[in-house]
Design an enzyme around this catalytic site. Sequence first.
Site, mmCIF file in Angstrom:
data_model
loop_
_atom_site.group_PDB
_atom_site.id
_atom_site.type_symbol
_atom_site.label_atom_id
_atom_site.label_comp_id
_atom_site.label_asym_id
_atom_site.label_seq_id
_atom_site.Cartn_x
_atom_site.Cartn_y
_atom_site.Cartn_z
ATOM 1 N N CYS A 109 -42.884 46.276 11.558
ATOM 2 C CA CYS A 109 -43.297 46.280 12.959
ATOM 3 C C CYS A 109 -42.049 46.532 13.794
ATOM 4 O O CYS A 109 -41.081 47.100 13.300
ATOM 5 C CB CYS A 109 -43.981 44.969 13.328
ATOM 6 S SG CYS A 109 -42.956 43.508 13.085
ATOM 7 N N HIS A 147 -42.168 42.871 23.854
ATOM 8 C CA HIS A 147 -43.137 42.974 22.749
ATOM 9 C C HIS A 147 -44.491 42.488 23.252
ATOM 10 O O HIS A 147 -44.656 41.321 23.590
ATOM 11 C CB HIS A 147 -42.644 42.115 21.575
ATOM 12 C CG HIS A 147 -43.411 42.292 20.305
ATOM 13 N ND1 HIS A 147 -44.670 41.794 20.118
ATOM 14 C CD2 HIS A 147 -43.077 42.921 19.146
ATOM 15 C CE1 HIS A 147 -45.090 42.098 18.898
ATOM 16 N NE2 HIS A 147 -44.134 42.781 18.291
#
Length: 644
Positions: A32, A568
Site C-alpha cells: 500500500c 492517507h
Amino acid sequence: MSQEKNERYEKISQDLIRLVGGKDNIQGTAHCATRLRIVLKDLDVVDMRGIENVDLVKGVFVAGDQLQIIFGAGLVNAVYEVFADDVQMKNMSLSDLKTEANEKMNPLQRVLKALSDVFIDIMPGILAAALLTGISGVLGNMEIVQQNATLYGLNRIINISSGAIFGFLPLAVAYSACKRFGGRPILGIVIGCIMLSNSLADAYAAAQGTVDVEVLHIFGFPVELVGFQGGIIVALLIGVVTAKLDIFFERKVPEVIRLLVSPLLTTLVSALLLFFIVGPIGRGLASGITTGLVWMTQSFGLIGYAIFSGVQQLIVITGLHHVFGAIEAQLLADTGRNFLNPLMSVAIIAQGGAVLGYLARHYKEMKTKELCIPSFISVLFGITEPALFGVNIRYRYPLAGGCIGGAIGGAVVYLTNLAALGFGTTVVPGIALADPAHGGYVNYIIAHVTALAAGFIVTFILGITDKTGNGDEQTAEIEADEEVSADSKENHDTDKEEILYSPARGEVLPIDQAADPAFASKAMGDGVAVNPENGEITAPADGKISLVFPTKHAVGITLDSGVELLIHAGIDTVKMEGKGFREFVKAGERVKKGDKLITFDKELVEKNGFSPQIMFLVADAKGKTVTVTPAPKADNTTEVIRVK
C-alpha cells in the site's frame, strides 16, 4: 535506480525472505502507500525481531492474517519492486492478496472474523447505551436527583434512552449481520422488527410466567409466540439467514417481478425459519453460553478470572476480540451484570503498565519516550493496539509482563465481585459502567491500579536481561539519503517554520488515537487523524506533490523547507483499488494551501466496511520538532500541526 540503491534493496529483500521463513512460506505479497504486505503459510516461523533490525524497516506487525512491514511512502514502492521480483509475485494485486489471505483462514477463523465485523459496525450505538446506563445509575443514587423534579426528569429520560437502545439491540444486530453477509440492510431491520413485535409476548415476562403465551400449531408443530428481547445470538443467526435468502431470491426471481417478489419471499421465509428453527436453536445457544460462563466463575473462581484476563489481550492480537460483544450483550440480557467487561479492562491497563515498565528500562532514549508515552495515553482510553504492536509485541517481554499483570488484576476483580452494567468502553471511561453496588467504583479503581502496577513491576523485572539501550540512542536517518523523490536533490529553506492546516473538515485527533495501529504507533511519523465530515482533502500548506498513490487514496507533499508530509485517506482503503476515489494533482506539481488534492466517496468507503479516517503525518521532519493541536471541529483554516 542506481546500482548502489539496487544492491541495497536486494539485500533488504533477501533478508526479508530469510526472516519470514523462505520463499516456500510466502503465499502472496503486495503493498500500500506505506507498508509491504505479505501473506504467509506459517506465521510462527517469522523472526519479528530480525525484521525490525532490517535496513530501512520502520516497524513490523501482524494484522489479522497479514505480515505488514512499514517502510514509508515512496520507499515501499522501490523495496516492493525488488522483493516481488525475487519471490516471483510481482503482478499480484491487493485483491489477489486478500483472496490468498481468506483461503488461508480456516472455517472457524472466517466465522469469528465475520462475527467481529458485525459488532464493529454497531459499536457506537452500544457504547452510547452503556455510557447512558452508567450515568443513569450514578445519578439515580444521588439524593439531590431524587428530590429535585427537574434532575429526576432528566435522569428518567437518560434511563429511558439507554433502556431503549439495549431493548432494540437485537434489531441493530440483525441489521448489521444482514449487511455484513451481503444482504440488503433494510431486510435485516425488517426481521429485527418482527423479532421485537408487540404482537408477541415479552420474552422477560414470559420467562417469569407473568404473561400468557399464545401457542400456534402449524403442521402439527407447536410455535410459541414469544418475542426475542435480549436475543443477541438469535439476531446474529437470523441476520445471516436473511442475507443468504436475499442473495438467493435476487438471483432466482425473474427481473420483471423481482422488486416485489424477492423481498416478499425473503421476509416470509426468514420469519418462518425464525419461529421454527433459528429462534429455538439461538435461544439454546444463548442459554448454553450464559450457563457456561456462570459455571466457569462458580467452578474455577479466582483462577478462571485470572486466566481470562491474562490471555484476553492475546486474543486482541488476532483481531477477534469484538466477538465478545455478542457474549457480553447476552450475559447482560440474561443476568443483568457483565463480569467480562472489568476483566478485559484490567487486561488492557496491565499492558499499559508493561509499556511504562519498558519505558523505565529505557528512560534516556528519546525515541522510546516518543513511542511509549502516546501508547500509554491510548491505553487509558481502552485502545491497546499502539501499545501492543508498537512496544509490547515488538520487544516480547513487555507482552508477558502485561499478561501477568492482567491475570493479577483479574484476581482482584473476582475478590471484589466487580461487574459492569453495560459494555463497549473500558479503563478510564469504563468506570461509568461499573456496578456501584458494594463499593463498585472504589473496587474498579483498586483493580486497575493493581493491574497497572503489576504489569509495570513484572515487566521491569523481566527487563533485567534486556541489555540494549538506556544510553543516548544514535539513530541514523538513512532513509532521508535514500528517498526516491527528486525533491531530495533540491535546495530547501531548512530553517523555515511550517504551519500546517487541517486537510479536511472534521474532528482532529492526535495520531496516537488513530484507529490504525501502525499509524497510531508513530512508526511512520507524528501527526493527526481526522474524522472527516466529507470526502474532500485539500493541501495543508504550499509545496510540491511528491507522491500520488495509484489507488488515489494517499498523497505525499514536500514543503519548501524539505519537510515531507503524507495524507492517507481511510484505513485499508487501498483494498478498494481506487473505486470511489479521484485525484486532482499529479506528482511534480506545485500546490497552494487549500488546493483540492483528492476526493473520495465517504459513504462508499463505509459501505465497504472501511473507516474513512484520514491520517495526516509529518513523514520526515528534517530533525525539527513536531507539535500537534487537536480540534473538535476543524477546516482548512485551522492550524493542527507546527514544525519548527
